[in-house]
Design a protein around this motif. Structure first.
Motif, PDB file in Angstrom:
ATOM      1  N   ALA A  43       0.834  -1.209   0.000  1.00  0.00           N
ATOM      2  CA  ALA A  43       0.000   0.000   0.000  1.00  0.00           C
ATOM      3  C   ALA A  43       0.865   1.254   0.000  1.00  0.00           C
ATOM      4  CB  ALA A  43      -0.936  -0.009   1.201  1.00  0.00           C
ATOM      5  N   GLU A  48       1.176   4.240  -2.942  1.00  0.00           N
ATOM      6  CA  GLU A  48       0.894   5.628  -2.551  1.00  0.00           C
ATOM      7  C   GLU A  48       2.015   6.543  -3.037  1.00  0.00           C
ATOM      8  OE1 GLU A  48       0.070   8.284   1.499  1.00  0.00           O
ATOM      9  OE2 GLU A  48       0.150   6.097   1.616  1.00  0.00           O
ATOM     10  N   GLN A  51       1.757   6.951  -6.901  1.00  0.00           N
ATOM     11  CA  GLN A  51       0.684   7.872  -7.299  1.00  0.00           C
ATOM     12  C   GLN A  51       1.052   9.326  -7.017  1.00  0.00           C
ATOM     13  OE1 GLN A  51      -2.960   5.976  -5.477  1.00  0.00           O
ATOM     14  NE2 GLN A  51      -3.818   6.717  -7.408  1.00  0.00           N
ATOM     15  N   CYS A  94       1.555  -4.243 -12.372  1.00  0.00           N
ATOM     16  CA  CYS A  94       1.807  -5.056 -11.192  1.00  0.00           C
ATOM     17  C   CYS A  94       2.121  -6.477 -11.639  1.00  0.00           C
ATOM     18  CB  CYS A  94       0.563  -5.029 -10.292  1.00  0.00           C
ATOM     19  SG  CYS A  94       0.607  -6.198  -8.929  1.00  0.00           S
ATOM     20  N   GLU A 146      -8.382 -10.061  -5.550  1.00  0.00           N
ATOM     21  CA  GLU A 146      -9.341  -9.001  -5.223  1.00  0.00           C
ATOM     22  C   GLU A 146      -8.617  -7.748  -4.736  1.00  0.00           C
ATOM     23  OE1 GLU A 146     -12.936  -8.527  -5.011  1.00  0.00           O
ATOM     24  OE2 GLU A 146     -12.732  -9.981  -6.628  1.00  0.00           O
ATOM     25  N   ASN A 147      -7.432  -7.934  -4.147  1.00  0.00           N
ATOM     26  CA  ASN A 147      -6.641  -6.799  -3.661  1.00  0.00           C
ATOM     27  C   ASN A 147      -6.220  -5.866  -4.782  1.00  0.00           C
ATOM     28  OD1 ASN A 147      -5.950  -7.328  -0.593  1.00  0.00           O
ATOM     29  ND2 ASN A 147      -5.730  -9.298  -1.629  1.00  0.00           N
ATOM     30  N   LYS A 156      -7.993  -4.648  -7.032  1.00  0.00           N
ATOM     31  CA  LYS A 156      -9.014  -3.621  -7.267  1.00  0.00           C
ATOM     32  C   LYS A 156      -8.694  -2.318  -6.542  1.00  0.00           C
ATOM     33  CE  LYS A 156     -12.724  -5.713  -5.892  1.00  0.00           C
ATOM     34  NZ  LYS A 156     -14.158  -6.049  -5.653  1.00  0.00           N
ATOM     35  N   ASN A 157      -7.934  -2.415  -5.464  1.00  0.00           N
ATOM     36  CA  ASN A 157      -7.643  -1.239  -4.650  1.00  0.00           C
ATOM     37  C   ASN A 157      -6.396  -0.479  -5.111  1.00  0.00           C
ATOM     38  OD1 ASN A 157      -9.797  -1.977  -2.906  1.00  0.00           O
ATOM     39  ND2 ASN A 157      -8.452  -3.437  -1.877  1.00  0.00           N
ATOM     40  N   LEU A 158      -5.760  -0.974  -6.186  1.00  0.00           N
ATOM     41  CA  LEU A 158      -4.534  -0.343  -6.675  1.00  0.00           C
ATOM     42  C   LEU A 158      -4.807   0.374  -7.991  1.00  0.00           C
ATOM     43  CD1 LEU A 158      -1.976  -3.234  -6.010  1.00  0.00           C
ATOM     44  CD2 LEU A 158      -2.567  -1.319  -4.507  1.00  0.00           C
ATOM     45  N   PRO A 159      -4.102   1.476  -8.268  1.00  0.00           N
ATOM     46  CA  PRO A 159      -4.335   2.272  -9.487  1.00  0.00           C
ATOM     47  C   PRO A 159      -3.636   1.680 -10.709  1.00  0.00           C
ATOM     48  CG  PRO A 159      -2.585   3.262  -8.199  1.00  0.00           C
ATOM     49  CD  PRO A 159      -3.063   2.076  -7.405  1.00  0.00           C
ATOM     50  N   LEU A 197     -12.155  -8.485 -13.221  1.00  0.00           N
ATOM     51  CA  LEU A 197     -11.648  -7.228 -12.658  1.00  0.00           C
ATOM     52  C   LEU A 197     -11.462  -6.145 -13.717  1.00  0.00           C
ATOM     53  CD1 LEU A 197      -8.952  -8.622 -10.152  1.00  0.00           C
ATOM     54  CD2 LEU A 197     -11.239  -7.758  -9.606  1.00  0.00           C
TER      55      LEU A 197
END
Length: 357
Positions: free
Chosen positions: A138, A142, A145, A154, A173-174, A176-179, A219
């Motif tokens: 995470a 950050e 970005q 990735c 599923e993780n 989905k939370n990354l750009p 996804l």
């Protein structure tokens, strides 16, 4: 023309890794970068008398183990040769990403970054001998970005002894939370010269490739090559260039290149490379060799194979009738209308290549 730049340094060596890299070699950084920059300038002067670079890919090893200031000279050595829309990619490891490093690379001109996440499962990360934690992931994204990167890949690994359809679905599923604009999902392979060599028992009896494709499609990532998936057509220009058999220059220890019918490789040994960065082992390729590569690589991706290479093959009609491949017409890079053979299922590419090679 494409340019590949190899950074052969790592903080540690993962068990599955067979790439040309070394650890505990900080003392070599200054000499290596000096030799690398000479290599880049001489190579570009030799092979790029006209035209511009369409893509630059900085890989490793672990490129972000190098302090950012070393990239000032690296970028200066190739920047005059880049096209206005040149894609400049750089690989990175999660635990070494910082906002300051990303800022420097982005400001120098890097516009695509690839992050070696590999897994969101702590036990799987330990099995793969990765140095980072889930919490590190995470923080790394950050930093990326904040720096301005918006073309982000990735890397993920599957087909380990810890994987199942349900565990991968939960793990992916993780993403989905990354750009992300791109995902490279690789089936674990046991390669020679890796610490995992000889441990084929670790691989599953059946690959989870189809399950991975299904999960990533859900996804929003579309498969365009056996191991590569993109959103909104954000394909990796550099890798597509390899698959379409474009010419490329390779600089750095152990780097490969191919211009015309000649494939080259620099010294793998870093100290030998520093002493003679312009040395290359040359391999002469026949037209038949290049045609075979075009068939094998083309069937692995959306680009396909030029119909002219296959039109006389005795198995072509059989495969067309079986709906394992299909024929399409589109404009090539020279603006000419051409026909291509595309695999209906890229995951069967190796099997199809055997029929057609």
């Amino acid at each position: 023309m494409l340019l590949y730049i190899h950074i052969p340094f790592c903080a540690s060596k993962c068990g599955y890794c067979a790439f040309n890299s070394v650890i505990d070699s900080k003392d070599l950084y200054p000499m290596y970068i000096q030799a690398l920059c000479k290599d880049i300038r001489i190579s570009l002067e030799r092979y790029l008398s006209h035209g511009k670079l369409q893509s630059v890919f900085i890989g490793g090893g672990t490129p972000n183990i190098l302090p950012a200031h070393y990239y000032d000279d690296i970028f200066a050595s190739f920047w005059p040769y880049t096209s206005k829309d040149c894609e400049i990619s750089i690989e990175s490891n999660v635990n070494l990403i910082t906002t300051a490093w990303c800022n420097t690379l982005y400001n120098l001109g890097a516009n695509r970054i690839s992050v070696g996440v590999q897994s969101f499962n702590p036990k799987k990360l330990a099995f793969l001998e990765r140095d980072h934690s889930i919490k590190d992931i995470a923080g790394a994204f950050e930093s990326i970005q904040k720096s301005g990167f918006n073309n982000i890949n990735c890397d993920m690994i599957y087909d380990t002894p810890l994987d199942s359809h349900s565990s991968l679905k939960q793990e992916f599923e993780n993403l989905k939370n990354l750009p992300l604009t791109h995902i490279s999902a690789y089936s674990l392979s046991i390669d020679a010269d890796s610490r995992f060599e000889g441990r084929e028992y670790m691989l599953p009896k059946e690959s989870l490739s189809y399950e991975v494709r299904e999960i990533l499609d859900h996804l929003g990532f579309s498969q365009y090559e056996v191991s590569n998936y993109a959103k909104n057509g954000a394909y990796c220009r550099h890798n597509v260039g390899y698959w379409e058999l474009k010419e490329y220059i390779g600089c750095g220890a152990g780097a490969f290149g191919r211009v015309g019918n000649t494939r080259t490789m620099a010294h793998k040994n870093i100290k030998h490379y520093i002493a003679n960065p312009h040395y290359r082992v040359e391999e002469r390729l026949s037209d038949a060799d290049l045609n075979l590569e075009a068939i094998m690589l083309g069937l692995r991706c959306k680009s396909g194979v030029v119909y002219e290479l296959l039109k006389s093959h005795h198995n072509l009609a059989l495969l067309l009738d079986s709906h394992k491949i299909h024929k399409v017409s589109r404009t090539n890079m020279q603006g000419k209308q051409c026909e291509y053979i595309i695999a209906d299922d890229m995951l069967l590419a190796d099997e199809l290549a055997m029929w057609l090679s």
